[in-house]
Design a protein around this motif. Structure first.
Motif, PDB file in Angstrom:
ATOM      1  N   UNK A 116       0.818  -1.213   0.000  1.00  0.00           N
ATOM      2  CA  UNK A 116       0.000   0.000   0.000  1.00  0.00           C
ATOM      3  C   UNK A 116       0.851   1.261   0.000  1.00  0.00           C
ATOM      4  N   UNK A 117       2.079   1.156   0.438  1.00  0.00           N
ATOM      5  CA  UNK A 117       2.960   2.321   0.569  1.00  0.00           C
ATOM      6  C   UNK A 117       3.859   2.533  -0.645  1.00  0.00           C
ATOM      7  N   UNK A 118       3.800   1.633  -1.628  1.00  0.00           N
ATOM      8  CA  UNK A 118       4.720   1.673  -2.763  1.00  0.00           C
ATOM      9  C   UNK A 118       4.008   2.227  -3.992  1.00  0.00           C
ATOM     10  N   UNK A 119       4.671   3.147  -4.667  1.00  0.00           N
ATOM     11  CA  UNK A 119       4.164   3.700  -5.916  1.00  0.00           C
ATOM     12  C   UNK A 119       4.278   2.627  -6.996  1.00  0.00           C
ATOM     13  N   UNK A 120       3.260   2.452  -7.771  1.00  0.00           N
ATOM     14  CA  UNK A 120       3.216   1.384  -8.776  1.00  0.00           C
ATOM     15  C   UNK A 120       3.887   1.819 -10.074  1.00  0.00           C
ATOM     16  N   UNK A 121       5.022   2.399  -9.963  1.00  0.00           N
ATOM     17  CA  UNK A 121       5.793   2.862 -11.118  1.00  0.00           C
ATOM     18  C   UNK A 121       6.056   4.351 -11.016  1.00  0.00           C
ATOM     19  N   UNK A 122       7.292   4.749 -11.246  1.00  0.00           N
ATOM     20  CA  UNK A 122       7.654   6.161 -11.138  1.00  0.00           C
ATOM     21  C   UNK A 122       7.027   6.972 -12.271  1.00  0.00           C
ATOM     22  N   UNK A 123       6.588   6.299 -13.334  1.00  0.00           N
ATOM     23  CA  UNK A 123       5.962   7.018 -14.444  1.00  0.00           C
ATOM     24  C   UNK A 123       4.589   7.566 -14.089  1.00  0.00           C
ATOM     25  N   UNK A 124       4.079   7.266 -12.924  1.00  0.00           N
ATOM     26  CA  UNK A 124       2.829   7.885 -12.461  1.00  0.00           C
ATOM     27  C   UNK A 124       3.068   9.287 -11.909  1.00  0.00           C
ATOM     28  N   UNK A 125       4.337   9.626 -11.677  1.00  0.00           N
ATOM     29  CA  UNK A 125       4.681  10.932 -11.122  1.00  0.00           C
ATOM     30  C   UNK A 125       5.413  11.797 -12.141  1.00  0.00           C
ATOM     31  N   UNK A 126       6.391  11.213 -12.831  1.00  0.00           N
ATOM     32  CA  UNK A 126       7.183  11.940 -13.819  1.00  0.00           C
ATOM     33  C   UNK A 126       7.277  11.109 -15.096  1.00  0.00           C
ATOM     34  N   UNK A 127       7.470  11.747 -16.242  1.00  0.00           N
ATOM     35  CA  UNK A 127       7.606  10.976 -17.484  1.00  0.00           C
ATOM     36  C   UNK A 127       8.951  10.255 -17.532  1.00  0.00           C
ATOM     37  N   UNK A 128       8.916   9.015 -17.993  1.00  0.00           N
ATOM     38  CA  UNK A 128      10.123   8.186 -18.068  1.00  0.00           C
ATOM     39  C   UNK A 128      10.486   7.989 -19.532  1.00  0.00           C
ATOM     40  N   UNK A 129      11.772   8.139 -19.851  1.00  0.00           N
ATOM     41  CA  UNK A 129      12.252   7.979 -21.221  1.00  0.00           C
ATOM     42  C   UNK A 129      12.750   6.575 -21.504  1.00  0.00           C
ATOM     43  N   UNK A 130      13.438   5.962 -20.553  1.00  0.00           N
ATOM     44  CA  UNK A 130      13.998   4.622 -20.746  1.00  0.00           C
ATOM     45  C   UNK A 130      13.700   3.787 -19.507  1.00  0.00           C
ATOM     46  N   UNK A 131      13.168   2.578 -19.739  1.00  0.00           N
ATOM     47  CA  UNK A 131      12.925   1.619 -18.669  1.00  0.00           C
ATOM     48  C   UNK A 131      13.994   0.534 -18.738  1.00  0.00           C
ATOM     49  N   UNK A 132      14.587   0.212 -17.594  1.00  0.00           N
ATOM     50  CA  UNK A 132      15.575  -0.864 -17.520  1.00  0.00           C
ATOM     51  C   UNK A 132      14.997  -1.943 -16.613  1.00  0.00           C
ATOM     52  N   UNK A 133      14.636  -3.101 -17.174  1.00  0.00           N
ATOM     53  CA  UNK A 133      14.032  -4.157 -16.353  1.00  0.00           C
ATOM     54  C   UNK A 133      15.080  -4.927 -15.557  1.00  0.00           C
ATOM     55  N   UNK A 134      14.605  -5.646 -14.547  1.00  0.00           N
ATOM     56  CA  UNK A 134      15.469  -6.496 -13.752  1.00  0.00           C
ATOM     57  C   UNK A 134      15.283  -6.261 -12.278  1.00  0.00           C
ATOM     58  N   UNK A 135      15.730  -7.231 -11.499  1.00  0.00           N
ATOM     59  CA  UNK A 135      15.595  -7.115 -10.048  1.00  0.00           C
ATOM     60  C   UNK A 135      16.843  -7.698  -9.386  1.00  0.00           C
ATOM     61  N   UNK A 136      17.835  -6.934  -9.139  1.00  0.00           N
ATOM     62  CA  UNK A 136      18.188  -5.648  -9.731  1.00  0.00           C
ATOM     63  C   UNK A 136      18.826  -5.861 -11.101  1.00  0.00           C
ATOM     64  N   UNK A 137      18.734  -4.891 -11.966  1.00  0.00           N
ATOM     65  CA  UNK A 137      19.381  -5.022 -13.277  1.00  0.00           C
ATOM     66  C   UNK A 137      20.896  -4.942 -13.151  1.00  0.00           C
ATOM     67  N   UNK A 138      21.561  -5.649 -14.014  1.00  0.00           N
ATOM     68  CA  UNK A 138      23.023  -5.648 -14.014  1.00  0.00           C
ATOM     69  C   UNK A 138      23.552  -4.306 -14.520  1.00  0.00           C
ATOM     70  N   UNK A 139      24.787  -3.963 -14.190  1.00  0.00           N
ATOM     71  CA  UNK A 139      25.364  -2.715 -14.701  1.00  0.00           C
ATOM     72  C   UNK A 139      25.385  -2.642 -16.227  1.00  0.00           C
ATOM     73  N   UNK A 140      25.515  -3.796 -16.891  1.00  0.00           N
ATOM     74  CA  UNK A 140      25.484  -3.805 -18.352  1.00  0.00           C
ATOM     75  C   UNK A 140      24.137  -3.326 -18.877  1.00  0.00           C
ATOM     76  N   UNK A 141      23.071  -3.658 -18.157  1.00  0.00           N
ATOM     77  CA  UNK A 141      21.733  -3.202 -18.557  1.00  0.00           C
ATOM     78  C   UNK A 141      21.615  -1.690 -18.429  1.00  0.00           C
ATOM     79  N   UNK A 142      22.225  -1.117 -17.393  1.00  0.00           N
ATOM     80  CA  UNK A 142      22.225   0.341 -17.249  1.00  0.00           C
ATOM     81  C   UNK A 142      22.997   0.992 -18.379  1.00  0.00           C
ATOM     82  N   UNK A 143      24.125   0.405 -18.761  1.00  0.00           N
ATOM     83  CA  UNK A 143      24.896   0.949 -19.875  1.00  0.00           C
ATOM     84  C   UNK A 143      24.092   0.878 -21.171  1.00  0.00           C
ATOM     85  N   UNK A 144      23.343  -0.207 -21.366  1.00  0.00           N
ATOM     86  CA  UNK A 144      22.500  -0.307 -22.550  1.00  0.00           C
ATOM     87  C   UNK A 144      21.380   0.727 -22.517  1.00  0.00           C
ATOM     88  N   UNK A 145      20.821   0.963 -21.341  1.00  0.00           N
ATOM     89  CA  UNK A 145      19.800   1.996 -21.211  1.00  0.00           C
ATOM     90  C   UNK A 145      20.334   3.385 -21.535  1.00  0.00           C
TER      91      UNK A 145
END
Length: 163
Positions: A116-145
């Motif tokens: 109940x305390x967690x926002x269901x995505x940051x795109x509900x507050x601000x516009x997002x340009x790139x989404x990087x999936x994963x839990x947690x995503x690897x650093x290579x995924x951030x570089x690709x983003x």
């Protein structure tokens, strides 16, 4: 015509459009504001370390939102933090970009149904340009983003947007 679609005439003349030159300069110097909230922040820090070296892409960390071009939101965004994220986003100068990193920032993660305390995505507050999936995503995924964001910046038109 972008900066990579260049033509050289007589060996010393460089011809490109103003948009191509501005976009090349912008994508080569994306200054970042890290907004690490949970375990994804550890992977974001690993991407800044010597093994992955995020700075080779021109991504340099800055301390204030007035100096940054891109905000990395990494981790679980609670309802209370949403207003702070929005305030920091509003303080960034145009053009500004957002990279959402990890399942929690993208869609609420494992808390999407019963948190109940967690926002269901940051795109509900601000516009997002790139989404990087994963839990947690690897650093290579951030570089690709970052590379995906650079491609988006390369295709933008600053002149047509203002006119």
């Amino acid at each position: 015509m972008g900066l990579l679609d260049q033509r050289f005439e007589n060996g010393n003349v460089f011809i490109t459009s103003l948009d191509g030159l501005l976009n090349w300069a912008r994508l080569s110097s994306l200054w970042q504001m890290q907004f690490g909230l949970a375990c994804c922040a550890i992977e974001m820090m690993a991407a800044s370390a010597s093994n992955f070296d995020i700075m080779r892409f021109g991504v340099i960390p800055r301390a204030t939102p007035r100096q940054v071009d891109v905000m990395f939101v990494a981790g679980t965004v609670t309802i209370k933090m949403a207003s702070r994220i929005k305030r920091l986003y509003d303080q960034m100068s145009e053009p500004r970009y957002v990279i959402s990193m990890g399942s929690c920032a993208n869609c609420g993660g494992p808390y999407w149904e019963h948190g109940y305390h967690v926002l269901k995505g940051v795109d509900r507050v601000i516009p997002v340009d790139v989404y990087i999936p994963g839990c947690p995503p690897r650093p290579e995924a951030l570089l690709e983003g970052i590379m995906k964001l650079q491609e988006k910046v390369r295709k933008e038109s600053m002149i047509r947007k203002r006119a």
